[in-house]
Design a protein around this motif. Structure first.
Motif, mmCIF file in Angstrom:
data_model
loop_
_atom_site.group_PDB
_atom_site.id
_atom_site.type_symbol
_atom_site.label_atom_id
_atom_site.label_comp_id
_atom_site.label_asym_id
_atom_site.label_seq_id
_atom_site.Cartn_x
_atom_site.Cartn_y
_atom_site.Cartn_z
ATOM 1 N N ARG A 41 0.816 -1.204 0.000
ATOM 2 C CA ARG A 41 0.000 0.000 0.000
ATOM 3 C C ARG A 41 0.852 1.257 0.000
ATOM 4 N N ALA A 42 1.926 1.258 0.826
ATOM 5 C CA ALA A 42 2.802 2.434 0.882
ATOM 6 C C ALA A 42 3.508 2.665 -0.455
ATOM 7 N N ARG A 43 3.940 1.597 -1.102
ATOM 8 C CA ARG A 43 4.617 1.750 -2.394
ATOM 9 C C ARG A 43 3.683 2.334 -3.445
ATOM 10 N N VAL A 44 2.447 1.846 -3.495
ATOM 11 C CA VAL A 44 1.478 2.383 -4.456
ATOM 12 C C VAL A 44 1.153 3.837 -4.146
ATOM 13 N N PHE A 45 0.996 4.144 -2.850
ATOM 14 C CA PHE A 45 0.642 5.508 -2.454
ATOM 15 C C PHE A 45 1.742 6.499 -2.816
ATOM 16 N N TYR A 46 2.992 6.166 -2.465
ATOM 17 C CA TYR A 46 4.079 7.111 -2.728
ATOM 18 C C TYR A 46 4.444 7.152 -4.215
ATOM 19 N N ALA A 47 4.217 6.065 -4.931
ATOM 20 C CA ALA A 47 4.419 6.114 -6.382
ATOM 21 C C ALA A 47 3.410 7.042 -7.028
ATOM 22 N N ALA A 48 2.156 6.978 -6.568
ATOM 23 C CA ALA A 48 1.138 7.887 -7.097
ATOM 24 C C ALA A 48 1.446 9.324 -6.728
ATOM 25 N N SER A 49 1.930 9.541 -5.503
ATOM 26 C CA SER A 49 2.292 10.904 -5.096
ATOM 27 C C SER A 49 3.447 11.436 -5.943
ATOM 28 N N HIS A 50 4.418 10.566 -6.232
ATOM 29 C CA HIS A 50 5.550 10.982 -7.065
ATOM 30 C C HIS A 50 5.089 11.325 -8.476
ATOM 31 N N ASP A 51 4.172 10.539 -9.026
ATOM 32 C CA ASP A 51 3.657 10.813 -10.368
ATOM 33 C C ASP A 51 2.882 12.129 -10.396
ATOM 34 N N GLU A 52 2.107 12.377 -9.349
ATOM 35 C CA GLU A 52 1.382 13.641 -9.278
ATOM 36 C C GLU A 52 2.344 14.825 -9.173
ATOM 37 N N GLY A 53 3.418 14.641 -8.405
ATOM 38 C CA GLY A 53 4.406 15.712 -8.295
ATOM 39 C C GLY A 53 5.106 15.983 -9.617
ATOM 40 N N GLU A 54 5.443 14.908 -10.323
ATOM 41 C CA GLU A 54 6.077 15.079 -11.628
ATOM 42 C C GLU A 54 5.136 15.765 -12.611
ATOM 43 N N ALA A 55 3.867 15.394 -12.587
ATOM 44 C CA ALA A 55 2.893 16.031 -13.479
ATOM 45 C C ALA A 55 2.731 17.502 -13.147
ATOM 46 N N ALA A 56 2.736 17.836 -11.850
ATOM 47 C CA ALA A 56 2.619 19.240 -11.449
ATOM 48 C C ALA A 56 3.836 20.034 -11.894
ATOM 49 N N ARG A 57 5.032 19.453 -11.791
ATOM 50 C CA ARG A 57 6.238 20.153 -12.216
ATOM 51 C C ARG A 57 6.221 20.404 -13.731
ATOM 52 N N ARG A 58 5.784 19.365 -14.470
ATOM 53 C CA ARG A 58 5.726 19.521 -15.925
ATOM 54 C C ARG A 58 4.733 20.595 -16.329
ATOM 55 N N ALA A 59 3.565 20.615 -15.618
ATOM 56 C CA ALA A 59 2.586 21.642 -15.916
ATOM 57 C C ALA A 59 3.126 23.029 -15.596
ATOM 58 N N LEU A 60 3.828 23.120 -14.449
ATOM 59 C CA LEU A 60 4.399 24.421 -14.054
ATOM 60 C C LEU A 60 5.485 24.846 -15.031
ATOM 61 N N GLY A 79 5.685 24.011 -18.180
ATOM 62 C CA GLY A 79 5.043 24.382 -19.440
ATOM 63 C C GLY A 79 4.477 25.790 -19.379
ATOM 64 N N LYS A 80 3.897 26.141 -18.239
ATOM 65 C CA LYS A 80 3.360 27.507 -18.099
ATOM 66 C C LYS A 80 4.493 28.515 -18.076
ATOM 67 N N THR A 81 5.608 28.184 -17.468
ATOM 68 C CA THR A 81 6.730 29.138 -17.388
ATOM 69 C C THR A 81 7.308 29.390 -18.779
ATOM 70 N N ASP A 82 7.427 28.286 -19.576
ATOM 71 C CA ASP A 82 7.959 28.465 -20.932
ATOM 72 C C ASP A 82 7.024 29.280 -21.801
#
Length: 361
Positions: free
Chosen positions: A337-356, A358-361
């Motif tokens: 459960r912890a591995r799935v949870f933190y993997a999902a959190s990491h993916d969400e963080g990566e998606a947020a960084r990419r979105a940020l 993209g907006k900066t560029d």
């Protein structure tokens, strides 16, 4: 600046806290063992509590329905113990009284051997006879050790009273304890641990009830078969096999060994039929009944089971062996459960960084 890394310090601090927690658990192992047995007893009782709560009148408080179930269960255990306890004690006393004579009997000559081992029968008989004599020399110290163990258990009979009391409190206050624990966490970790607690509840409920059904099945089948086959000390052997069923892997093997040794030393004439029955029953239990009852939740590889049993034996003896499989299964659920949870959190963080980005560029 001075080579001090805050992230590394936090990891070391966390590791030290976990090590301290395990040390405290080890030091308080006796108390925790009572709590663990109370938890297991709670899972055995809870289906009856749930049934009574569904049919109880609205005016009847929940505490009264729980108390009613516990009174009935304790009364049934007391009645069953009073009915069958005398027979069990008589067979155990008779076996212990006959043990020295059985150890000195001409048992090795009655052991059936394959045809290709017949030329070696004399050597095998001498070896077995030597082992019997060695066992006879150790019988008195072993009996003394068993007696001390019984005396130690008798001095801790208060635990037999505490386990039902703790089980009653756990069933009564369990939902509130779960909510209090989750309230200590933030919203992010509350979701994770709510799922873990739910999974652990399902795991333990299925595991404990499966063990109970396996134990009862072994007790009934062994008792009926041993009685029909005329095995000596049939009731004692059946009860021993049923109790040993609670110890994974090693318990059933020990029950088979005890049964065959008692049958051989008692001069039982139909040993082949007994072996055939035990082999067929173990095949049915291990490959049909056990997988069906443990099909959900308790999925642990045989390698981890054997390693866990060895480690449990070193850490807690029979209790450690008994708890090894559920502890491994619980750790598997928590880590998964912890591995799935933190993997999902990491993916969400990566998606947020990419979105940020993209907006900066």
């Amino acid at each position: 600046m001075l080579g001090f890394d805050v992230r590394t310090a936090r990891q070391v601090w966390t590791a030290l806290l976990i090590a301290l927690l395990f040390f405290c658990i080890y030091m308080a192992s006796s108390t925790l063992l009572v709590v663990v047995f109370a938890v297991f007893f709670s899972y055995l009782i809870y289906p009856m509590v749930d049934l009574v709560e569904r049919i109880r009148p609205r005016r009847m408080p929940r505490v009264a329905s729980i108390a009613l179930v516990f009174v009935v269960v304790v009364a049934v255990i007391a009645v069953v113990g009073s009915i069958f306890g005398v027979q069990l004690q008589d067979e155990a006393t008779h076996l212990l009284a006959q043990l020295p004579q059985l150890m000195k009997s001409d048992v090795p000559n009655r052991i059936p051997l394959p045809h290709f081992l017949e030329p070696l029968r004399e050597r095998i008989v001498d070896f077995v006879r030597g082992q019997i004599e060695t066992g006879s020399d150790k019988a008195v110290p072993m009996a003394r050790s068993v007696g001390l163990g019984v005396m130690h258990a008798a001095s801790n009979l208060i635990y037999l009273v505490l386990i039902p009391i703790l089980s009653f409190l756990l069933i009564k206050e369990g939902p509130q304890m779960r909510e209090d624990f989750l309230d200590l966490l933030n919203d992010r970790h509350r979701t994770l641990w709510a799922e873990i607690v739910t999974d652990l509840n399902v795991l333990l409920s299925k595991y404990v009830r499966a063990l109970l059904f396996l134990s009862l099945a072994t007790l009934i089948c062994y008792g009926m078969a041993f009685s029909l086959l005329g095995v000596p000390y049939a009731f004692l052997l059946a009860v021993s096999a049923g109790l040993l069923e609670f110890v994974p892997f090693a318990g059933p093997l020990g029950a088979v060994a005890i049964t065959l040794v008692v049958a051989v030393f008692s001069g039982y004439p139909h040993l082949l039929w007994l072996v055939i029955f035990i082999a067929l029953y173990r095949l049915f239990q291990d490959y049909v009944l056990n997988p069906y009852l443990m099909s959900e939740g308790v999925e642990v590889s045989p390698f981890l089971v054997i390693v866990g049993l060895l480690a449990g034996d070193q850490l807690g003896g029979v209790a450690g062996i008994f708890l090894a499989v559920p502890v491994i299964a619980m750790l598997k659920i928590i880590i998964g459960r912890a591995r799935v949870f933190y993997a999902a959190s990491h993916d969400e963080g990566e998606a947020a960084r990419r979105a940020l980005t993209g907006k900066t560029d």
